[in-house]
Design a protein around this motif. Sequence first.
Motif, PDB file in Angstrom:
ATOM      1  N   GLY A 156       0.816  -1.207   0.000  1.00 50.57           N
ATOM      2  CA  GLY A 156       0.000   0.000   0.000  1.00 50.57           C
ATOM      3  C   GLY A 156       0.848   1.254   0.000  1.00 50.57           C
ATOM      4  N   ALA A 157       1.981   1.208   0.698  1.00 51.42           N
ATOM      5  CA  ALA A 157       2.860   2.376   0.762  1.00 51.42           C
ATOM      6  C   ALA A 157       3.401   2.730  -0.625  1.00 51.42           C
ATOM      7  CB  ALA A 157       4.006   2.112   1.724  1.00 51.42           C
ATOM      8  N   LYS A 158       3.679   1.714  -1.455  1.00 52.14           N
ATOM      9  CA  LYS A 158       4.161   1.982  -2.815  1.00 52.14           C
ATOM     10  C   LYS A 158       3.073   2.638  -3.652  1.00 52.14           C
ATOM     11  CE  LYS A 158       6.363  -0.215  -6.804  1.00 52.14           C
ATOM     12  NZ  LYS A 158       5.493   0.470  -7.769  1.00 52.14           N
ATOM     13  N   LEU A 159       1.826   2.185  -3.487  1.00 58.06           N
ATOM     14  CA  LEU A 159       0.706   2.812  -4.195  1.00 58.06           C
ATOM     15  C   LEU A 159       0.573   4.272  -3.793  1.00 58.06           C
ATOM     16  CD1 LEU A 159      -1.862   2.695  -5.968  1.00 58.06           C
ATOM     17  CD2 LEU A 159      -3.101   1.927  -3.930  1.00 58.06           C
ATOM     18  N   VAL A 160       0.706   4.532  -2.504  1.00 59.60           N
ATOM     19  CA  VAL A 160       0.622   5.913  -2.016  1.00 59.60           C
ATOM     20  C   VAL A 160       1.702   6.764  -2.655  1.00 59.60           C
ATOM     21  CG1 VAL A 160       0.860   7.374   0.032  1.00 59.60           C
ATOM     22  CG2 VAL A 160      -0.438   5.242   0.172  1.00 59.60           C
ATOM     23  N   HIS A 161       2.917   6.224  -2.738  1.00 57.67           N
ATOM     24  CA  HIS A 161       4.019   6.970  -3.348  1.00 57.67           C
ATOM     25  C   HIS A 161       3.752   7.230  -4.825  1.00 57.67           C
ATOM     26  CE1 HIS A 161       8.047   7.436  -5.220  1.00 57.67           C
ATOM     27  NE2 HIS A 161       8.261   8.174  -4.153  1.00 57.67           N
ATOM     28  N   ASP A 162       3.159   6.270  -5.525  1.00 58.20           N
ATOM     29  CA  ASP A 162       2.895   6.408  -6.963  1.00 58.20           C
ATOM     30  C   ASP A 162       1.879   7.507  -7.268  1.00 58.20           C
ATOM     31  OD1 ASP A 162       4.672   4.413  -7.525  1.00 58.20           O
ATOM     32  OD2 ASP A 162       3.159   2.824  -7.700  1.00 58.20           O
ATOM     33  N   ILE A 163       0.928   7.724  -6.364  1.00 54.70           N
ATOM     34  CA  ILE A 163      -0.124   8.715  -6.637  1.00 54.70           C
ATOM     35  C   ILE A 163       0.106  10.027  -5.891  1.00 54.70           C
ATOM     36  CG2 ILE A 163      -1.832   6.903  -7.034  1.00 54.70           C
ATOM     37  CD1 ILE A 163      -3.015   7.514  -4.289  1.00 54.70           C
ATOM     38  N   GLU A 164       1.223  10.115  -5.146  1.00 56.06           N
ATOM     39  CA  GLU A 164       1.440  11.270  -4.263  1.00 56.06           C
ATOM     40  C   GLU A 164       1.512  12.580  -5.032  1.00 56.06           C
ATOM     41  OE1 GLU A 164       3.966  12.047  -0.211  1.00 56.06           O
ATOM     42  OE2 GLU A 164       4.857  10.790  -1.752  1.00 56.06           O
ATOM     43  N   SER A 165       2.297  12.621  -6.097  1.00 57.81           N
ATOM     44  CA  SER A 165       2.457  13.877  -6.836  1.00 57.81           C
ATOM     45  C   SER A 165       1.169  14.298  -7.513  1.00 57.81           C
ATOM     46  CB  SER A 165       3.575  13.734  -7.874  1.00 57.81           C
ATOM     47  OG  SER A 165       3.289  12.683  -8.776  1.00 57.81           O
ATOM     48  N   ALA A 166       0.401  13.330  -8.003  1.00 56.25           N
ATOM     49  CA  ALA A 166      -0.871  13.652  -8.651  1.00 56.25           C
ATOM     50  C   ALA A 166      -1.927  14.088  -7.647  1.00 56.25           C
ATOM     51  CB  ALA A 166      -1.365  12.435  -9.441  1.00 56.25           C
TER      52      ALA A 166
END
Length: 437
Positions: free
Chosen positions: A299-309
């Motif tokens: 889940g943490a990787k998903l959060v990182h992937d969408i953080e900038s957007a």
Amino acid sequence: MIRAIMLLAIVVILIAAARSFLPQETSLVGSGAALAFGFVLLAALQSGTIFASLRLPRLTGYLMCGFIAGPSCFNFVTEGMVHDLKLVNGVAIGLIALSAGGELSFRRLRPRIRAILSVGSVSILIAILCISSACFLLSSRLPFMDGMSTFHRFVVSLTMGVVLSALSPAVTLAIVAETGSSGPISETILGIVIMADLAIVFTFAGANALANAVFGTVGGGSGGGFIELMIHIFGSIGVGAVLGLVLAFYLKKIAQRVALFVFGICFLCAEAGTRLHLDPLLMCLVAGLFLENATSIEGAKLVHDIESASMPVFAVFFAVAGAGLHWDILKRVLLVAVILAVVRAIALVIGSYIGMALGKVPAFHRKIIPYGTISQSGVAIGLCILLAKHFAGWGEQAATCLLGAVMINELIGPVLFRNALMRSGEAGRRQAVAAAH
């Protein structure tokens, strides 16, 4: 900072000129809402940059930008525009909740679960007792309690105490993300806030049922509100688990345009939740928890992937929240609101220290954790709305009083929490962890 100030000034001049050609109220299908969205996005991002350069939370900059541009001050963004932009709120709440769930690994939290449960339960219990007592003692200064019996005042005070004890997962996660914090203190605070707010929702269900039995509701019947709230809670949890399955399937089998797909899921939750009387925050929180703890997906990787957007959505979300801070409401209940905000802060800090002692929290952590409990946002506001909706006569006035205290906590809490995280030594660690992977 100078560049951000100049850009903000240009945006303000342009919106002031453009607003003169629009009617006072506009609808979502008209140009007014599009204009409002563009202005709020650009102005909020520049305000956030200015506040960040002053070592204040970007979130506070977003809130102040919305407040100044909103109906209470310059009215660049009218009441109708604020209402039209609520759609962004639903998507932002979904993103915040999904990110919060994705950050909470029960495996990592297991060593700190005792601290989370003890701090969360003790601080919330003490906050409810202290705030309810303060409301009862201040009942002579609250016109909506005139003519009530002692027992009726007790029930109203208890209900108000429960509502004002709510914390804010949205603000907590936003500040953690903004500072790039990662580590045991950040995870403990996030766990405390989320679990405490879940407890508040259930506690409100009980207080709401008691108030229904004593006063009745606007729609009549004493048990309907309780049953409706239970369906709302457990229905949201069930749908959230299904959404977690959908996200897991997509991320494993397709894994393309992940941010866009996640935004679509959050939009669906916001729209469907409104029509089916479900909670987008709870649905997306459960979905994030499911991904992190019940699947092989991080889940943490998903959060990182969408953080900038996510940043532009968060900027608009908190700016719209700031536009909803009505000075005409706050000034009428300012004295009581300030007293309740101070009582709440003291109660939560005392409760946190007692809970940390019981949970055997390390000494250094005890200097930081209490500051993570002060902020308020969507959950408290939502409970205020339910209070005003359910109880004729006193509900709306009680909600107005509580919203005054929420406004104060909404502005002060993020500043205190950000400064505490910067002292914790965990700020900036998230980028280092991501780079290591």
